[in-house]
Design a protein around this motif. Sequence first.
Motif, PDB file in Angstrom:
ATOM      1  N   ILE A 316     135.221 107.525 111.780  1.00 51.36           N
ATOM      2  CA  ILE A 316     135.617 106.145 112.098  1.00 51.36           C
ATOM      3  C   ILE A 316     136.254 105.478 110.881  1.00 51.36           C
ATOM      4  CG2 ILE A 316     134.733 103.862 112.715  1.00 51.36           C
ATOM      5  CD1 ILE A 316     132.588 105.301 114.392  1.00 51.36           C
ATOM      6  N   ALA A 317     135.700 105.741 109.704  1.00 58.66           N
ATOM      7  CA  ALA A 317     136.207 105.094 108.491  1.00 58.66           C
ATOM      8  C   ALA A 317     137.629 105.540 108.149  1.00 58.66           C
ATOM      9  CB  ALA A 317     135.271 105.384 107.320  1.00 58.66           C
ATOM     10  N   VAL A 318     137.900 106.832 108.255  1.00 58.07           N
ATOM     11  CA  VAL A 318     139.204 107.329 107.795  1.00 58.07           C
ATOM     12  C   VAL A 318     140.258 107.343 108.898  1.00 58.07           C
ATOM     13  CG1 VAL A 318     138.135 108.719 105.991  1.00 58.07           C
ATOM     14  CG2 VAL A 318     138.641 109.768 108.203  1.00 58.07           C
ATOM     15  N   ASN A 319     139.833 107.318 110.167  1.00 59.83           N
ATOM     16  CA  ASN A 319     140.805 107.395 111.265  1.00 59.83           C
ATOM     17  C   ASN A 319     140.700 106.217 112.230  1.00 59.83           C
ATOM     18  OD1 ASN A 319     141.945 109.908 110.488  1.00 59.83           O
ATOM     19  ND2 ASN A 319     140.177 110.977 111.334  1.00 59.83           N
ATOM     20  N   TYR A 320     140.226 105.094 111.707  1.00 58.33           N
ATOM     21  CA  TYR A 320     140.022 103.935 112.569  1.00 58.33           C
ATOM     22  C   TYR A 320     141.319 103.503 113.252  1.00 58.33           C
ATOM     23  CZ  TYR A 320     138.564  99.301 114.110  1.00 58.33           C
ATOM     24  OH  TYR A 320     138.293  98.190 114.875  1.00 58.33           O
ATOM     25  N   ARG A 321     142.431 103.586 112.543  1.00 62.26           N
ATOM     26  CA  ARG A 321     143.719 103.155 113.120  1.00 62.26           C
ATOM     27  C   ARG A 321     144.128 104.006 114.312  1.00 62.26           C
ATOM     28  NH1 ARG A 321     148.058 103.895 110.909  1.00 62.26           N
ATOM     29  NH2 ARG A 321     147.475 105.433 109.324  1.00 62.26           N
ATOM     30  N   HIS A 322     143.585 105.192 114.411  1.00 59.29           N
ATOM     31  CA  HIS A 322     143.948 106.090 115.510  1.00 59.29           C
ATOM     32  C   HIS A 322     142.961 106.003 116.680  1.00 59.29           C
ATOM     33  CE1 HIS A 322     147.032 108.063 113.052  1.00 59.29           C
ATOM     34  NE2 HIS A 322     146.177 107.941 112.044  1.00 59.29           N
ATOM     35  N   LEU A 323     142.075 105.020 116.626  1.00 55.54           N
ATOM     36  CA  LEU A 323     141.118 104.790 117.713  1.00 55.54           C
ATOM     37  C   LEU A 323     141.381 103.411 118.303  1.00 55.54           C
ATOM     38  CD1 LEU A 323     137.935 106.198 115.928  1.00 55.54           C
ATOM     39  CD2 LEU A 323     138.987 107.163 117.995  1.00 55.54           C
ATOM     40  N   PRO A 324     142.293 103.303 119.265  1.00 56.43           N
ATOM     41  CA  PRO A 324     142.699 101.987 119.771  1.00 56.43           C
ATOM     42  C   PRO A 324     141.584 101.215 120.461  1.00 56.43           C
ATOM     43  CG  PRO A 324     143.651 103.760 121.097  1.00 56.43           C
ATOM     44  CD  PRO A 324     143.050 104.395 119.893  1.00 56.43           C
TER      45      PRO A 324
END
Length: 484
Positions: A316-324
């Motif tokens: 979640i921390a590193v790929n938050y932008r990819h979780l709309p």
Amino acid sequence: MGMIGILLGLALLIWLAQRDWSVLLLAPAAALIAAAFAGEPLLATWTQTFMSAAATFLAQFFPLFLLGALFGKLMDDSGSVSAIANFMTARLGERRAVLAVVLAGALVTYGGVSLFVAFFVLVPMAQALFRAAAIPRRLIPAAIALGTFTFTMSAVPGTPSIQNAIPMPFFGTTPFAAPGLGLIASAIMLGFGLWWLGRAEAAARRAGEGYGAADATGIDAAADDLRVRELATTAREFDPAEIHRGQHGDTTPPVGRAALPLLVVLIVNLSMSLVILPSLDFSFLAADHWGSTSLEAVAGVWAVATALACAVAVLIAVNYRHLPSLRASMDAGANASVLPAFSVASLVGFGAVVAALPGFALVRDGVLSIGGGPLVSLAVATNVLAALTGSASGGMTIALDALGDTYMRLAAEQSIDPALLHRVAAIAAGTLDSLPHNGAVVSLLAVCGLTHRESYFDMVIVGILGAILALLAVVVLGSTLGSF
């Protein structure tokens, strides 16, 4: 009469399960039939034996079902699994299409991604690679099976799969039990499987077979297929109905960020198992308040649960932008864990009822009298129950619930390391569980849009024969050299 009841209940469970009846209904019904033939009190059998065993299984392992499904869903919705698959495609390409599919599957499942999440990403990848390389599409299920539910499920040391976790409370072991034997078994499964697939590819090229017919629309249809769902949820830890819920990101993260959570699973699992937990004082666990247990009984589950929780946080921390829609994805992941956990728990409840019946003594004595010693009889018992239930986790838990204490006693008497029992049980559960009625087999074929007639033979070779060869090697080496 008791033995007749056991056989009748088991036959009813298997027969109706293959006709799309829910295991949540079938397991208690079959257990009560067995109890009735033995003259046991039915209500007490249901509430005190069946439900107690099912509840114990959930108490021990539901955290792993929950976190595993959640992690898999977030890896899927963030595009991380797709990024890893695309990386393997670019690195290995169509010239090594089979190897690319196998290694991509192995990487994501060893990192903790749920099997069915991997299917829905790996199948399109394999279809594109095999079409470009003119490899028959009928080999796709075998290639995916080799990478996702053979050695990474049961043999590679530290794998966070539920099949590797189940023996831990029974034998007081860690996910890294018998690492040397696990690596040998993994090499046998992988090497034999790749040899067979390479042989099949070469034969198809000589025959001028080519890729074959256009791909069916199996991927989306499989997620909504009720039969696939019923069988799948007894075999693995993710409910296929949740695969299209949540919201996928529009882009994929860089492969380094995509793979980082997988690395976190390995590092945290190893650290918790071998360094952190053994260095702390958990003597308070012996108190009644904590269930009068010990660190050895819970450490393995704690290590895997902590590893998956840390991986979820890092993802979640590193790929938050990819979780709309983070909440929707997390809800779908959590929901995906419930039906599989309760389905396997119901199988465990059925096994507990059977094990409590007087007629089971004949079964127990027959298993323990198998020649070759405890390792051979454990392998046979786990294999048979996994085959009958179509579930590696269900079959293994039934076997260990009924016979785990006996095998620990035999291990102490014969100076057998419990880690060796762990590895034999885990590998044995992953052999004959892949018979035609297995949920993972049915689901993979459905996602690929293929039939048993087209693809199952190659799946048998890589998924069953290869695993049996590895199991034989582990039993022989373990009997000769012990655990290492």
